[in-house]
Design a protein around this motif. Sequence first.
Motif, short mmCIF file in Angstrom:
data_model
loop_
_atom_site.label_atom_id
_atom_site.label_comp_id
_atom_site.label_asym_id
_atom_site.label_seq_id
_atom_site.Cartn_x
_atom_site.Cartn_y
_atom_site.Cartn_z
N TYR A 107 69.79 -77.56 10.15
CA TYR A 107 69.08 -77.01 11.31
C TYR A 107 70.09 -76.29 12.19
O TYR A 107 71.16 -76.84 12.49
CB TYR A 107 68.40 -78.11 12.12
N GLU A 108 69.74 -75.07 12.63
CA GLU A 108 70.65 -74.26 13.45
C GLU A 108 69.97 -73.89 14.77
O GLU A 108 68.94 -73.21 14.76
CB GLU A 108 71.02 -72.97 12.71
N PRO A 109 70.52 -74.31 15.92
CA PRO A 109 69.91 -73.94 17.20
C PRO A 109 70.39 -72.57 17.69
O PRO A 109 71.58 -72.23 17.55
CB PRO A 109 70.39 -75.05 18.14
N TYR A 110 69.48 -71.79 18.25
CA TYR A 110 69.82 -70.48 18.81
C TYR A 110 69.17 -70.34 20.19
O TYR A 110 67.97 -70.62 20.36
CB TYR A 110 69.32 -69.35 17.92
N ASP A 111 69.96 -69.85 21.13
CA ASP A 111 69.40 -69.50 22.44
C ASP A 111 68.51 -68.27 22.28
O ASP A 111 68.71 -67.44 21.40
CB ASP A 111 70.52 -69.19 23.43
#
Length: 364
Positions: A107-111
């Motif tokens: 899982y990769e978080p992005y603003d």
Amino acid sequence: MSNITPSEVSARLRDGGDSLHVLDIRNRDEYEEWHIEGSHNIPVYNSLSAGQTEALRSRLNEIPEGTEIATVCIAGIVSQKAAAVLRDEGYDAKSMEGGMRGWGTVYEPYDTDVAGLTQIVRPGTGCLSYVYADDGEALVVDPALHAEIYQQFADNHDLDIVGVLDTHAHADHISSGPRFSEYLEVPYYLAETDAHDLSGYTPVAEGDTIAVGNSDLEVWETPGHTRGSVVLRLDGAILAGDTLFVRSVGRPDLEGGADEAKEGANLLFDSLDRLNALPDDTMVYPGHFSNETIRPVADTIAAIRARNDLFGVADKAEFVETILADLPDTPNNYNQIKAINTGKEPLTQQAADLELGPNNCASN
């Protein structure tokens, strides 16, 4: 160290990938169905499983020298043999832990451009989920199977999760929403039409608002992909679920036979027509992506209209005919996944394998 984690592979590829070459050793048909974007396939799984290494050694000219190699198979076992052969040939090679099953847990978080909104990209499945935060509170939208990801994000940002929402009953991946919300003792929001055998959920409908900190997120009913699909309206943006994607729209055929698909397509036209009337600069944050490389995965209503042949169609009959004529293959295990998500079947230890494979929720 002879292994590399899927998270490290993801991070290295995000940084450009020049220092890491991903070598997928699975059979060609498996690779073509589902693989890590930018990887290279040398189909030697069967020969390596049988203890034969010549097939791989004969194709070393396809593998760059001076670059770290990450070998990949389905479960991370035979890829260890591939990495060992490559190390014997002088390569800096490691096996990706868990193989493609492990890739499904990344899982990769992005603003995003919306204050308080974070997009969580799951590259192994094409799933997108969201955390919307305001004044120390957070709402999780379309959470995937691994709920600990969202809890860790909340802990790292000093947020209290006050609710969990699914934009619809998913057929392509297992939602952690019902169990996660029960664990947290917070509401689980879902349209009643999509709830089926679920209990303990909080129904949402047209015009409802969900309070998060000082913000109120507005619910729009957008039936079509499912009868209970909803969109969340934020300031200048929408969380579109599977109603509208960057390059396609949700498929209407996963709730029954041909008659149900036609009815769903007609409903979807009306829902898309409503979204098309939003201001052109409204940002659309969808529930899925295919091979789009932009992060976060999003675009404006105007940009999507310009590239998406199924969005902004003026004639309903033309839309329905087009969408029904161009549907992709039915997602693997979708009936069982949806049964789990709607309370008809229990969640088992083997559930993660049901999700493996490409995303097929788009209409084309």
